[in-house]
Design a protein around this motif. Sequence first.
Motif, PDB file in Angstrom:
ATOM      1  N   ARG A 160       5.004   1.898   3.840  1.00  0.00           N
ATOM      2  CA  ARG A 160       3.384   2.348   4.094  1.00  0.00           C
ATOM      3  C   ARG A 160       3.149   2.790   2.782  1.00  0.00           C
ATOM      4  NH1 ARG A 160       5.127   3.850   9.294  1.00  0.00           N
ATOM      5  NH2 ARG A 160       5.365   5.897   8.671  1.00  0.00           N
ATOM      6  N   ASP A 161       3.676   3.703   2.043  1.00  0.00           N
ATOM      7  CA  ASP A 161       3.249   4.395   1.031  1.00  0.00           C
ATOM      8  C   ASP A 161       3.364   3.682  -0.330  1.00  0.00           C
ATOM      9  OD1 ASP A 161       2.471   6.233   2.717  1.00  0.00           O
ATOM     10  OD2 ASP A 161       4.279   7.694   2.335  1.00  0.00           O
ATOM     11  N   GLY A 162       4.095   2.725  -0.272  1.00  0.00           N
ATOM     12  CA  GLY A 162       4.494   1.977  -1.243  1.00  0.00           C
ATOM     13  C   GLY A 162       4.049   0.337  -1.477  1.00  0.00           C
ATOM     14  N   PRO A 163       4.610  -0.496  -1.007  1.00  0.00           N
ATOM     15  CA  PRO A 163       4.402  -1.824  -1.113  1.00  0.00           C
ATOM     16  C   PRO A 163       2.981  -2.196  -0.141  1.00  0.00           C
ATOM     17  CG  PRO A 163       6.800  -1.682  -0.841  1.00  0.00           C
ATOM     18  CD  PRO A 163       6.276  -0.480  -0.784  1.00  0.00           C
ATOM     19  N   LEU A 164       3.168  -1.603   0.795  1.00  0.00           N
ATOM     20  CA  LEU A 164       1.895  -2.246   1.873  1.00  0.00           C
ATOM     21  C   LEU A 164       0.807  -1.522   1.398  1.00  0.00           C
ATOM     22  CD1 LEU A 164       3.665  -1.404   5.358  1.00  0.00           C
ATOM     23  CD2 LEU A 164       3.586  -3.812   4.042  1.00  0.00           C
ATOM     24  N   LYS A 165       0.896  -0.217   0.779  1.00  0.00           N
ATOM     25  CA  LYS A 165      -0.436   0.579   0.338  1.00  0.00           C
ATOM     26  C   LYS A 165      -1.049  -0.454  -1.220  1.00  0.00           C
ATOM     27  CE  LYS A 165      -2.370   4.808  -1.629  1.00  0.00           C
ATOM     28  NZ  LYS A 165      -1.910   6.096  -1.782  1.00  0.00           N
ATOM     29  N   SER A 166       0.007  -0.766  -1.845  1.00  0.00           N
ATOM     30  CA  SER A 166      -0.114  -1.588  -3.151  1.00  0.00           C
ATOM     31  C   SER A 166      -0.916  -2.777  -3.143  1.00  0.00           C
ATOM     32  CB  SER A 166       1.196  -1.806  -3.892  1.00  0.00           C
ATOM     33  OG  SER A 166       0.716  -2.340  -5.172  1.00  0.00           O
ATOM     34  N   TYR A 167      -0.518  -3.401  -1.739  1.00  0.00           N
ATOM     35  CA  TYR A 167      -1.048  -4.670  -1.443  1.00  0.00           C
ATOM     36  C   TYR A 167      -2.568  -4.664  -1.237  1.00  0.00           C
ATOM     37  CZ  TYR A 167       3.733  -6.372  -0.242  1.00  0.00           C
ATOM     38  OH  TYR A 167       5.300  -6.403  -0.138  1.00  0.00           O
ATOM     39  N   ALA A 168      -2.863  -3.435  -0.344  1.00  0.00           N
ATOM     40  CA  ALA A 168      -4.375  -3.245  -0.142  1.00  0.00           C
ATOM     41  C   ALA A 168      -5.003  -2.697  -1.110  1.00  0.00           C
ATOM     42  CB  ALA A 168      -4.287  -2.350   1.235  1.00  0.00           C
ATOM     43  N   THR A 169      -4.358  -2.007  -1.947  1.00  0.00           N
ATOM     44  CA  THR A 169      -5.099  -1.521  -3.090  1.00  0.00           C
ATOM     45  C   THR A 169      -5.396  -2.386  -4.311  1.00  0.00           C
ATOM     46  OG1 THR A 169      -4.354   0.859  -2.431  1.00  0.00           O
ATOM     47  CG2 THR A 169      -5.231   0.756  -4.451  1.00  0.00           C
ATOM     48  N   HIS A 170      -4.214  -2.854  -4.643  1.00  0.00           N
ATOM     49  CA  HIS A 170      -4.214  -3.746  -6.095  1.00  0.00           C
ATOM     50  C   HIS A 170      -4.118  -5.305  -5.765  1.00  0.00           C
ATOM     51  CE1 HIS A 170      -3.691   0.100  -7.880  1.00  0.00           C
ATOM     52  NE2 HIS A 170      -2.463   0.360  -7.012  1.00  0.00           N
ATOM     53  N   GLY A 171      -3.685  -5.725  -4.616  1.00  0.00           N
ATOM     54  CA  GLY A 171      -3.649  -7.043  -4.182  1.00  0.00           C
ATOM     55  C   GLY A 171      -2.282  -7.552  -4.785  1.00  0.00           C
ATOM     56  N   PHE A 172      -1.269  -6.633  -5.087  1.00  0.00           N
ATOM     57  CA  PHE A 172       0.081  -7.353  -5.407  1.00  0.00           C
ATOM     58  C   PHE A 172       0.882  -5.947  -5.164  1.00  0.00           C
ATOM     59  CE2 PHE A 172      -1.749  -5.982  -9.501  1.00  0.00           C
ATOM     60  CZ  PHE A 172      -1.285  -4.886  -9.745  1.00  0.00           C
ATOM     61  N   GLY A 173       2.247  -6.009  -5.234  1.00  0.00           N
ATOM     62  CA  GLY A 173       3.091  -5.105  -4.887  1.00  0.00           C
ATOM     63  C   GLY A 173       4.348  -5.565  -5.001  1.00  0.00           C
TER      64      GLY A 173
END
Length: 178
Positions: free
Chosen positions: A59-72
């Motif tokens: 939740r705090d890493g990859p999933l948040k990064s997808y939403a924030t940056h469009g990648f992860g």
Amino acid sequence: MSTQQASLPWTIETDRLSISEFNLEDATFILELLNESDFIQNIADRGVRDVEAAEAYLRDGPLKSYATHGFGLYKVVLKPGGETIGMCGLIRRDSLDFPDLGYAFLARHHRCGYATEAGIAVLDDARRRGGVGRVVAITSLDNAGSMRVLENLGFCDDGVVIELPDYDTPSRYFINDP
């Protein structure tokens, strides 16, 4: 890449691999990967000791990064058999000026070329679809295997980074321009 730009597609296919976004159902795999001795030694001990902590990491890493940056970081799965074997993707760290290529694979899948194959696919797709330019990477000073992968991906060694948050030791810094 910002949230306004196109994100990576849900699935990237290579000859041997399928690369896609993580979801909370991947917590058991994350728990295994993050507790392998190679991960702890060469990347960091993230303190993930149970499935709930693995879900929080996602939740705090990859999933948040997808939403924030469009990648992860993305899940890497072997096409034959469907086994999840690792992760590979771009990370946006406040301490680095450019997106950082990250990858980790279960030890039983090391030295099979999967990190290079996944890295090529992730970099190509991020540049084609997301307009990503320069990408950097960091690795521990004694991680020869990871350095070899980065060199195979066209990264150039740019020296040693002395201070990075969440890392106790210096890291080697690599740069890859399109």
